[in-house]
Design an enzyme around this catalytic site. Structure first.
Site, PDB file in Angstrom:
ATOM      1  N   ASP A 138     -79.633  11.965   7.834  1.00 11.00           N
ATOM      2  CA  ASP A 138     -79.656  10.900   6.819  1.00 11.00           C
ATOM      3  C   ASP A 138     -80.445  11.506   5.654  1.00 11.00           C
ATOM      4  O   ASP A 138     -80.549  12.745   5.558  1.00 11.00           O
ATOM      5  CB  ASP A 138     -80.325   9.623   7.371  1.00 11.00           C
ATOM      6  CG  ASP A 138     -80.157   8.410   6.444  1.00 11.00           C
ATOM      7  OD1 ASP A 138     -79.091   7.796   6.461  1.00 11.00           O
ATOM      8  OD2 ASP A 138     -81.095   8.087   5.690  1.00 11.00           O
ATOM      9  N   LYS A 190     -76.491   5.343  18.356  1.00 11.65           N
ATOM     10  CA  LYS A 190     -76.016   6.407  17.459  1.00 11.65           C
ATOM     11  C   LYS A 190     -76.444   6.053  16.052  1.00 11.65           C
ATOM     12  O   LYS A 190     -76.247   4.930  15.581  1.00 11.65           O
ATOM     13  CB  LYS A 190     -74.471   6.480  17.541  1.00 11.65           C
ATOM     14  CG  LYS A 190     -73.865   7.550  16.669  1.00 11.65           C
ATOM     15  CD  LYS A 190     -73.726   8.857  17.417  1.00 11.65           C
ATOM     16  CE  LYS A 190     -73.563  10.051  16.496  1.00 11.65           C
ATOM     17  NZ  LYS A 190     -74.815  10.546  15.891  1.00 11.65           N
ATOM     18  N   THR A 225     -69.083  11.394   5.023  1.00 18.53           N
ATOM     19  CA  THR A 225     -69.542  10.119   4.443  1.00 18.53           C
ATOM     20  C   THR A 225     -69.029   9.978   3.012  1.00 18.53           C
ATOM     21  O   THR A 225     -68.506   8.921   2.622  1.00 18.53           O
ATOM     22  CB  THR A 225     -71.078  10.025   4.494  1.00 18.53           C
ATOM     23  OG1 THR A 225     -71.509  10.341   5.816  1.00 18.53           O
ATOM     24  CG2 THR A 225     -71.544   8.634   4.134  1.00 18.53           C
ATOM     25  N   ASN A 236     -76.113  14.841   0.119  1.00 20.35           N
ATOM     26  CA  ASN A 236     -74.929  15.059   0.943  1.00 20.35           C
ATOM     27  C   ASN A 236     -73.804  14.073   0.620  1.00 20.35           C
ATOM     28  O   ASN A 236     -72.658  14.470   0.391  1.00 20.35           O
ATOM     29  CB  ASN A 236     -75.321  14.966   2.421  1.00 20.35           C
ATOM     30  CG  ASN A 236     -74.115  15.012   3.332  1.00 20.35           C
ATOM     31  OD1 ASN A 236     -73.620  13.991   3.776  1.00 20.35           O
ATOM     32  ND2 ASN A 236     -73.592  16.198   3.582  1.00 20.35           N
ATOM     33  N   LYS A 274     -81.438   4.159  14.863  1.00 19.13           N
ATOM     34  CA  LYS A 274     -81.831   4.908  13.664  1.00 19.13           C
ATOM     35  C   LYS A 274     -83.249   5.399  13.869  1.00 19.13           C
ATOM     36  O   LYS A 274     -84.004   4.839  14.657  1.00 19.13           O
ATOM     37  CB  LYS A 274     -81.760   3.990  12.442  1.00 19.13           C
ATOM     38  CG  LYS A 274     -81.654   4.698  11.112  1.00 19.13           C
ATOM     39  CD  LYS A 274     -80.241   5.133  10.774  1.00 19.13           C
ATOM     40  CE  LYS A 274     -80.225   5.994   9.540  1.00 19.13           C
ATOM     41  NZ  LYS A 274     -78.868   6.257   9.042  1.00 19.13           N
TER      42      LYS A 274
HETATM   43  P1  NDP Z   1     -79.754  13.228   0.832  1.00 16.29           P
HETATM   44  O1  NDP Z   1     -81.164  13.394   1.190  1.00 16.29           O
HETATM   45  O2  NDP Z   1     -78.819  14.355   1.037  1.00 16.29           O
HETATM   46  O3  NDP Z   1     -79.631  12.790  -0.692  1.00 16.29           O
HETATM   47  C1  NDP Z   1     -80.240  11.625  -1.178  1.00 16.29           C
HETATM   48  C2  NDP Z   1     -80.018  11.595  -2.680  1.00 16.29           C
HETATM   49  O4  NDP Z   1     -80.442  10.343  -3.185  1.00 16.29           O
HETATM   50  C3  NDP Z   1     -80.836  12.659  -3.406  1.00 16.29           C
HETATM   51  O5  NDP Z   1     -80.152  13.059  -4.558  1.00 16.29           O
HETATM   52  C4  NDP Z   1     -82.105  11.888  -3.757  1.00 16.29           C
HETATM   53  O6  NDP Z   1     -82.838  12.404  -4.860  1.00 16.29           O
HETATM   54  C5  NDP Z   1     -81.500  10.549  -4.116  1.00 16.29           C
HETATM   55  N1  NDP Z   1     -82.517   9.522  -3.993  1.00 16.29           N
HETATM   56  C6  NDP Z   1     -83.243   9.222  -2.892  1.00 16.29           C
HETATM   57  N2  NDP Z   1     -84.106   8.242  -3.180  1.00 16.29           N
HETATM   58  C7  NDP Z   1     -83.884   7.935  -4.482  1.00 16.29           C
HETATM   59  C8  NDP Z   1     -84.447   7.000  -5.375  1.00 16.29           C
HETATM   60  N3  NDP Z   1     -85.436   6.173  -4.969  1.00 16.29           N
HETATM   61  N4  NDP Z   1     -83.970   6.929  -6.643  1.00 16.29           N
HETATM   62  C9  NDP Z   1     -82.976   7.775  -7.057  1.00 16.29           C
HETATM   63  N5  NDP Z   1     -82.418   8.688  -6.255  1.00 16.29           N
HETATM   64  C10 NDP Z   1     -82.861   8.758  -4.996  1.00 16.29           C
HETATM   65  O7  NDP Z   1     -79.265  11.923   1.627  1.00 16.29           O
HETATM   66  P2  NDP Z   1     -77.777  11.481   1.957  1.00 16.29           P
HETATM   67  O8  NDP Z   1     -76.874  11.863   0.863  1.00 16.29           O
HETATM   68  O9  NDP Z   1     -77.473  11.898   3.337  1.00 16.29           O
HETATM   69  O10 NDP Z   1     -77.941   9.890   2.012  1.00 16.29           O
HETATM   70  C11 NDP Z   1     -77.746   9.063   0.857  1.00 16.29           C
HETATM   71  C12 NDP Z   1     -77.499   7.636   1.296  1.00 16.29           C
HETATM   72  O11 NDP Z   1     -76.333   7.586   2.124  1.00 16.29           O
HETATM   73  C13 NDP Z   1     -78.605   6.984   2.110  1.00 16.29           C
HETATM   74  O12 NDP Z   1     -78.646   5.610   1.814  1.00 16.29           O
HETATM   75  C14 NDP Z   1     -78.131   7.169   3.535  1.00 16.29           C
HETATM   76  O13 NDP Z   1     -78.704   6.222   4.406  1.00 16.29           O
HETATM   77  C15 NDP Z   1     -76.648   6.948   3.355  1.00 16.29           C
HETATM   78  N6  NDP Z   1     -75.791   7.478   4.403  1.00 16.29           N
HETATM   79  C16 NDP Z   1     -75.818   8.803   4.724  1.00 16.29           C
HETATM   80  C17 NDP Z   1     -74.988   9.290   5.690  1.00 16.29           C
HETATM   81  C18 NDP Z   1     -74.890  10.739   5.988  1.00 16.29           C
HETATM   82  O14 NDP Z   1     -73.986  11.115   6.730  1.00 16.29           O
HETATM   83  N7  NDP Z   1     -75.717  11.600   5.435  1.00 16.29           N
HETATM   84  C19 NDP Z   1     -74.122   8.395   6.484  1.00 16.29           C
HETATM   85  C20 NDP Z   1     -74.100   7.029   6.000  1.00 16.29           C
HETATM   86  C21 NDP Z   1     -74.945   6.609   5.026  1.00 16.29           C
HETATM   87  P3  NDP Z   1     -84.200  13.226  -4.605  1.00 16.29           P
HETATM   88  O15 NDP Z   1     -83.738  14.526  -4.024  1.00 16.29           O
HETATM   89  O16 NDP Z   1     -84.812  13.332  -5.942  1.00 16.29           O
HETATM   90  O17 NDP Z   1     -85.018  12.412  -3.640  1.00 16.29           O
END
Ligand code: NDP
Length: 475
Positions: free
Chosen positions: A196, A120, A240, A271, A156
């Site tokens: 993710d 998962k 999350t 998200n 993953k």
């Molecule tokens: P999203 O794609 O919804 O959002 C990611 C956010 O982070 C965007 O605002 C993006 O900006 C920003 N971002 C990505 N890369 C960078 C960077 N190098 N520098 C600055 N900002 C950055 O992803 P999620 O919110 O789903 O995921 C965010 C984190 O949470 C990840 O680490 C993920 O693994 C973790 N996570 C997510 C879960 C989930 O349920 N979604 C569960 C557990 C963990 P931009 O749009 O400009 O790229």
């Protein structure tokens, strides 16, 4: 095998464990040496995968005292087995853009460990994705899933596809091509992907549609994060972010504190970030800055969440647009959001986004609590700086486990054809986060490291996986 010279490690106790030995300095050193040699082997076998090495290193460092207490783990080569995924799938993903040009991306699914249940873990679509990122995420996932106490293993996947700037139809064609290979590896009892970075409800919808079309099965439990109109669960979208804030709340409770009146900075605006901001505001804190990969916005009056959702969820726009609408807010391009002073920091963007220099700035600015919503957003050096400065810190594998926990609840509802209310689902999520906090806190105390949530999470997650592996024999 690590011998202690005091107890006979071959004699098991009634709970299946060998007796806890009194450990000597010599034992500890030899366990440490063993860990170093296992780590060297992981690096040798997985060259160039630096994020994977980093994730493994952190867990191995934490479990030294566990191995010392439980020689049966070393004897069964549990660590070596845990570091080697059960299966790694890499595949070609050809697709055509709106102008008829053909593109080739690479798809991945790493099925890391199924000791606790079907694999998962989410799918990440981002140009930076390669095997090392997928493996670090899969490795973290395994312990995170164990911490939830739910019957889910760790996996993953993802692709180096960049959905940014692509039309809905391009994203659909990519997802269909991706699933045309992935479908043969997944299933509700085998492997259950979710979202993710870059994979939200739009992508999950296209992936589910293609899975159904190829298999001719309406198998709701094959993917989580589905839309509410076709088998999704209440609170999965929020889980999350909400869960991260629930975890922060529990940490604050330990010292008789709360989020009420706190200045909070959240990185990212995807998200996890959006729903972390929502819950902070509901609990009385104020989020004054958030970001995306182009820079950050600073809004002293508190981030206007409806505006942020409109820009990010509806328009799929850039964070700069926020400051164009909210005149008193400022957009600061190409700088780290961690330069904005705050008491509580919730990194919710991506791995290694808080480095040593960010950490030093945050400490100097009075930050006292860092809770990871993202996976591994804090570098090891930054964690050390927080620890030395007395900043309380929670790792993502504990604090962001709300997402996967809600996914497990979605699977449960799919299996029973049930559908729970928002309030009931949120209450369940809160209880799960409280329970994870209690487990981490208690385990850190048990191992003589009170308040060390990194050690607590790694040790507790590791023990759960290791015990299930031992029970299932050499597989
Ligand atoms: P999203 O794609 O919804 O959002 C990611 C956010 O982070 C965007 O605002 C993006 O900006 C920003 N971002 C990505 N890369 C960078 C960077 N190098 N520098 C600055 N900002 C950055 O992803 P999620 O919110 O789903 O995921 C965010 C984190 O949470 C990840 O680490 C993920 O693994 C973790 N996570 C997510 C879960 C989930 O349920 N979604 C569960 C557990 C963990 P931009 O749009 O400009 O790229």
């Amino acid at each position: 095998m690590v011998h202690n010279g005091v107890d006979d490690p071959r004699i098991a106790t009634s709970d299946g464990h060998r007796p806890i030995k009194s450990h000597t300095v010599e034992d500890y050193v030899s366990t440490q040496e063993k860990i170093e040699s296992i780590f060297a082997e992981v690096v040798r076998r997985n060259p160039g995968e630096k994020e994977f090495h980093q994730a493994v290193r952190e867990v191995l460092e934490s479990v030294v005292p566990v191995l010392d207490k439980h020689p049966e783990y070393a004897e069964a080569k549990i660590i070596e087995r845990i570091c080697e995924p059960e299966r790694q799938i890499i595949f070609r993903v050809p697709w055509e853009d709106d102008r008829g040009e053909v593109h080739i991306n690479r798809g991945f699914r790493v099925e890391f460990n199924s000791a606790l249940g079907p694999y998962k873990g989410g799918l990440r679509f981002h140009p930076s994705v390669y095997l090392g990122i997928v493996k670090f995420l899969g490795f973290e996932q395994l312990f995170k899933n164990a911490l939830t106490g739910m019957p889910i293993g760790g996996g993953k996947g993802g692709s180096d596809f960049d959905p940014k700037g692509r039309s809905d139809r391009e994203v659909m064609r990519f997802c269909q091509s991706f699933m045309t290979e992935l479908y043969r590896h997944i299933g509700e009892y085998t492997d259950v992907p979710a979202g993710d970075i870059g994979v939200g409800s739009r992508e999950i919808g296209y992936l589910f549609g293609q899975y159904k079309r190829i298999t001719n099965r309406y198998e709701s439990g094959v993917l989580t994060g589905k839309g509410l109109s076709y088998g999704g669960a209440q609170v999965r979208r929020e889980a999350t972010g909400y869960g991260t804030v629930f975890f922060a709340e529990e940490m604050l409770k330990v010292t008789g504190d709360s989020l009420e009146g706190k200045r909070v900075v959240v990185s990212g605006s995807g998200n996890v970030a959006i729903y972390a901001i929502e819950k902070v505001h509901q609990l009385g804190g104020t989020v004054i800055a958030c970001s995306d990969s182009s820079g950050y916005v600073h809004d002293e009056q508190g981030i206007d969440l409806e505006l942020l959702k409109e820009i990010k969820e509806v328009r799929r726009g850039r964070i700069e647009e926020y400051a164009q609408t909210r005149q008193h807010a400022t957009f600061v391009p190409h700088r780290s959001v961690w330069e904005v002073p705050c008491q509580v920091a919730l990194p919710c963007a991506t791995q290694n986004e808080i480095d040593a220099s960010d950490a030093a700035t945050m400490v100097a600015n009075g930050c006292t609590l860092v809770v990871e919503g993202a996976n591994m957003p804090t570098t090891p050096k930054a964690i050390r700086i927080f620890s030395e400065a007395g900043v309380r810190f929670a790792p993502g594998k504990a604090a962001n486990a709300g997402g996967v926990a809600a996914s497990a609840l979605e699977m449960q509802q799919n299996a029973t054809r049930d559908s729970w209310s928002f309030a009931y689902s949120e209450q369940k999520l809160r209880e799960i986060m409280q329970n994870i906090h209690t487990r981490c806190y208690a385990t850190a105390e048990e191992y003589g490291m009170p308040g060390n949530y990194v050690a607590g999470a790694n040790i507790d997650g590791f023990r759960a996986v290791a015990d299930a592996m031992l029970a299932q024999g050499l597989i």
